[in-house]
Design a protein around this motif. Structure first.
Motif, PDB file in Angstrom:
ATOM      1  N   ARG A  86       0.884  -1.160   0.000  1.00 50.68           N
ATOM      2  CA  ARG A  86       0.000   0.000   0.000  1.00 50.68           C
ATOM      3  C   ARG A  86       0.923   1.212   0.000  1.00 50.68           C
ATOM      4  O   ARG A  86       1.881   1.263   0.775  1.00 50.68           O
ATOM      5  CB  ARG A  86      -0.922   0.051   1.229  1.00 50.68           C
ATOM      6  N   ALA A  87       0.660   2.157  -0.883  1.00 52.61           N
ATOM      7  CA  ALA A  87       1.506   3.350  -1.022  1.00 52.61           C
ATOM      8  C   ALA A  87       2.969   2.949  -1.228  1.00 52.61           C
ATOM      9  O   ALA A  87       3.883   3.554  -0.669  1.00 52.61           O
ATOM     10  CB  ALA A  87       1.344   4.278   0.178  1.00 52.61           C
ATOM     11  N   ASP A  88       3.195   1.888  -2.004  1.00 53.83           N
ATOM     12  CA  ASP A  88       4.529   1.362  -2.322  1.00 53.83           C
ATOM     13  C   ASP A  88       5.299   0.871  -1.094  1.00 53.83           C
ATOM     14  O   ASP A  88       6.532   0.860  -1.091  1.00 53.83           O
ATOM     15  CB  ASP A  88       5.370   2.399  -3.076  1.00 53.83           C
TER      16      ASP A  88
ATOM     17  N   ILE B 117       6.854   4.752  11.234  1.00 58.53           N
ATOM     18  CA  ILE B 117       5.710   5.589  11.616  1.00 58.53           C
ATOM     19  C   ILE B 117       5.330   6.480  10.426  1.00 58.53           C
ATOM     20  O   ILE B 117       4.151   6.633  10.104  1.00 58.53           O
ATOM     21  CB  ILE B 117       6.015   6.423  12.878  1.00 58.53           C
ATOM     22  N   ALA B 118       6.334   7.035   9.764  1.00 60.54           N
ATOM     23  CA  ALA B 118       6.069   7.853   8.574  1.00 60.54           C
ATOM     24  C   ALA B 118       5.403   7.008   7.484  1.00 60.54           C
ATOM     25  O   ALA B 118       4.490   7.484   6.793  1.00 60.54           O
ATOM     26  CB  ALA B 118       7.364   8.478   8.060  1.00 60.54           C
ATOM     27  N   ASP B 119       5.841   5.747   7.345  1.00 59.75           N
ATOM     28  CA  ASP B 119       5.201   4.852   6.375  1.00 59.75           C
ATOM     29  C   ASP B 119       3.741   4.605   6.747  1.00 59.75           C
ATOM     30  O   ASP B 119       2.862   4.607   5.877  1.00 59.75           O
ATOM     31  CB  ASP B 119       5.941   3.511   6.298  1.00 59.75           C
ATOM     32  N   LEU B 120       3.478   4.375   8.020  1.00 58.86           N
ATOM     33  CA  LEU B 120       2.097   4.174   8.462  1.00 58.86           C
ATOM     34  C   LEU B 120       1.252   5.416   8.203  1.00 58.86           C
ATOM     35  O   LEU B 120       0.078   5.310   7.824  1.00 58.86           O
ATOM     36  CB  LEU B 120       2.045   3.788   9.942  1.00 58.86           C
ATOM     37  N   ASP B 121       1.842   6.584   8.389  1.00 58.62           N
ATOM     38  CA  ASP B 121       1.126   7.832   8.068  1.00 58.62           C
ATOM     39  C   ASP B 121       0.693   7.845   6.608  1.00 58.62           C
ATOM     40  O   ASP B 121      -0.362   8.383   6.271  1.00 58.62           O
ATOM     41  CB  ASP B 121       2.009   9.054   8.351  1.00 58.62           C
ATOM     42  N   ARG B 122       1.499   7.253   5.747  1.00 55.12           N
ATOM     43  CA  ARG B 122       1.171   7.202   4.312  1.00 55.12           C
ATOM     44  C   ARG B 122       0.145   6.126   3.990  1.00 55.12           C
ATOM     45  O   ARG B 122      -0.709   6.325   3.130  1.00 55.12           O
ATOM     46  CB  ARG B 122       2.440   6.956   3.494  1.00 55.12           C
ATOM     47  N   ILE B 123       0.245   4.958   4.642  1.00 59.30           N
ATOM     48  CA  ILE B 123      -0.644   3.870   4.233  1.00 59.30           C
ATOM     49  C   ILE B 123      -2.014   3.901   4.901  1.00 59.30           C
ATOM     50  O   ILE B 123      -2.975   3.431   4.310  1.00 59.30           O
ATOM     51  CB  ILE B 123      -0.016   2.465   4.438  1.00 59.30           C
ATOM     52  N   LEU B 124      -2.109   4.424   6.101  1.00 59.86           N
ATOM     53  CA  LEU B 124      -3.407   4.390   6.789  1.00 59.86           C
ATOM     54  C   LEU B 124      -4.530   4.997   5.934  1.00 59.86           C
ATOM     55  O   LEU B 124      -5.598   4.401   5.827  1.00 59.86           O
ATOM     56  CB  LEU B 124      -3.322   5.046   8.165  1.00 59.86           C
ATOM     57  N   PRO B 125      -4.307   6.148   5.286  1.00 63.58           N
ATOM     58  CA  PRO B 125      -5.388   6.684   4.448  1.00 63.58           C
ATOM     59  C   PRO B 125      -5.649   5.850   3.191  1.00 63.58           C
ATOM     60  O   PRO B 125      -6.720   5.964   2.582  1.00 63.58           O
ATOM     61  CB  PRO B 125      -4.890   8.082   4.053  1.00 63.58           C
ATOM     62  N   ALA B 126      -4.687   4.995   2.796  1.00 63.58           N
ATOM     63  CA  ALA B 126      -4.825   4.212   1.564  1.00 63.58           C
ATOM     64  C   ALA B 126      -5.448   2.834   1.799  1.00 63.58           C
ATOM     65  O   ALA B 126      -5.649   2.080   0.862  1.00 63.58           O
ATOM     66  CB  ALA B 126      -3.444   4.050   0.909  1.00 63.58           C
TER      67      ALA B 126
ATOM     68  N   ASN C 225      -8.183  -4.568   6.939  1.00 63.54           N
ATOM     69  CA  ASN C 225      -8.174  -4.652   8.395  1.00 63.54           C
ATOM     70  C   ASN C 225      -7.483  -3.430   9.022  1.00 63.54           C
ATOM     71  O   ASN C 225      -6.429  -3.538   9.651  1.00 63.54           O
ATOM     72  CB  ASN C 225      -7.521  -5.955   8.872  1.00 63.54           C
ATOM     73  N   ALA C 226      -8.086  -2.289   8.853  1.00 63.10           N
ATOM     74  CA  ALA C 226      -7.524  -1.036   9.350  1.00 63.10           C
ATOM     75  C   ALA C 226      -7.225  -1.094  10.840  1.00 63.10           C
ATOM     76  O   ALA C 226      -6.242  -0.498  11.298  1.00 63.10           O
ATOM     77  CB  ALA C 226      -8.468   0.124   9.038  1.00 63.10           C
ATOM     78  N   ARG C 227      -8.030  -1.805  11.601  1.00 60.96           N
ATOM     79  CA  ARG C 227      -7.809  -1.883  13.051  1.00 60.96           C
ATOM     80  C   ARG C 227      -6.427  -2.462  13.372  1.00 60.96           C
ATOM     81  O   ARG C 227      -5.749  -2.012  14.284  1.00 60.96           O
ATOM     82  CB  ARG C 227      -8.905  -2.720  13.690  1.00 60.96           C
ATOM     83  N   TYR C 228      -6.011  -3.473  12.619  1.00 62.34           N
ATOM     84  CA  TYR C 228      -4.698  -4.084  12.799  1.00 62.34           C
ATOM     85  C   TYR C 228      -3.597  -3.034  12.636  1.00 62.34           C
ATOM     86  O   TYR C 228      -2.690  -2.931  13.456  1.00 62.34           O
ATOM     87  CB  TYR C 228      -4.521  -5.194  11.757  1.00 62.34           C
ATOM     88  N   TRP C 229      -3.696  -2.228  11.582  1.00 65.38           N
ATOM     89  CA  TRP C 229      -2.671  -1.226  11.279  1.00 65.38           C
ATOM     90  C   TRP C 229      -2.745  -0.033  12.231  1.00 65.38           C
ATOM     91  O   TRP C 229      -1.712   0.551  12.573  1.00 65.38           O
ATOM     92  CB  TRP C 229      -2.797  -0.804   9.815  1.00 65.38           C
ATOM     93  N   GLN C 230      -3.939   0.311  12.675  1.00 67.37           N
ATOM     94  CA  GLN C 230      -4.070   1.391  13.653  1.00 67.37           C
ATOM     95  C   GLN C 230      -3.446   0.997  14.994  1.00 67.37           C
ATOM     96  O   GLN C 230      -2.811   1.812  15.654  1.00 67.37           O
ATOM     97  CB  GLN C 230      -5.536   1.777  13.818  1.00 67.37           C
ATOM     98  N   ARG C 231      -3.632  -0.269  15.385  1.00 64.71           N
ATOM     99  CA  ARG C 231      -3.007  -0.743  16.624  1.00 64.71           C
ATOM    100  C   ARG C 231      -1.484  -0.711  16.481  1.00 64.71           C
ATOM    101  O   ARG C 231      -0.775  -0.287  17.386  1.00 64.71           O
ATOM    102  CB  ARG C 231      -3.475  -2.151  16.969  1.00 64.71           C
ATOM    103  N   LEU C 232      -0.967  -1.114  15.340  1.00 66.29           N
ATOM    104  CA  LEU C 232       0.469  -1.073  15.086  1.00 66.29           C
ATOM    105  C   LEU C 232       0.984   0.361  15.129  1.00 66.29           C
ATOM    106  O   LEU C 232       2.060   0.636  15.671  1.00 66.29           O
ATOM    107  CB  LEU C 232       0.750  -1.713  13.723  1.00 66.29           C
TER     108      LEU C 232
END
Length: 116
Positions: free
Chosen positions: A40-42, A78-87, A93-100
Motif C-alpha cells: 500500500r503506497a509502495d 511511523i512515517a510509512d504508516l502515516d502514508r498507508i493508513l489513508p490508503a 483490516n484497518a484496526r490491525y494497522w491502527q493498533r500497530l
C-alpha cells in the motif's frame, strides 16, 4: 507529596503496561488475510509489520529503551504508516494497522534518551 523521580517511574510503568497490553493484542491477531506480499503506497506490509514488531519487542525486553538504530527504523516506519493508513481499503483490516501505529507512537515517544 510525590517526588519527580517517582512520578517519572510511574509514568514509565504506565507506558510499559500500555505497550505490553497492546503488544499482547497484536500478537493474538493474525496478519490480515490476503495481505502477504501486498503493498500500500509502495510499502511492503509484511516488512512494515516485521520491522515494527522487532522494535516493539526489543523496547519491551529492554525495559522501555531503544537503541538509536531501532529508533530510526521505528520513526521511518511511523512515517510509512502515516502514508498507508489513508490508503487502506475495507478488506485491509484497518484496526490491525491502527493498533500497530499506536504501538509505534507509544514506543517512539516513551524512551527519554535524545536521538542523534
Amino acid at each position: 507529596m510525590t517526588s519527580m523521580t517517582s512520578m517519572n517511574a510511574t509514568s514509565g510503568n504506565d507506558e510499559l503496561e500500555a505497550v505490553s497490553r497492546l503488544w499482547w493484542e497484536h500478537e493474538q491477531a493474525p496478519f490480515p488475510a490476503g495481505l502477504r506480499g501486498a503493498e500500500r503506497a509502495d510499502i511492503d506490509l509484511v516488512l512494515l509489520d516485521a520491522d515494527i514488531a522487532g522494535c516493539v519487542s526489543t523496547w519491551l525486553s529492554c525495559g522501555g529503551s531503544l537503541d538509536d538504530w531501532r529508533r530510526s527504523i521505528l520513526n521511518r516506519r511511523i512515517a510509512d504508516l502515516d502514508r498507508i493508513l489513508p490508503a487502506l481499503g475495507a478488506e485491509d483490516n484497518a484496526r490491525y494497522w491502527q493498533r500497530l501505529y499506536r504501538l509505534s507512537c507509544l514506543v517512539s515517544g516513551a524512551d527519554p534518551r535524545p536521538t542523534k
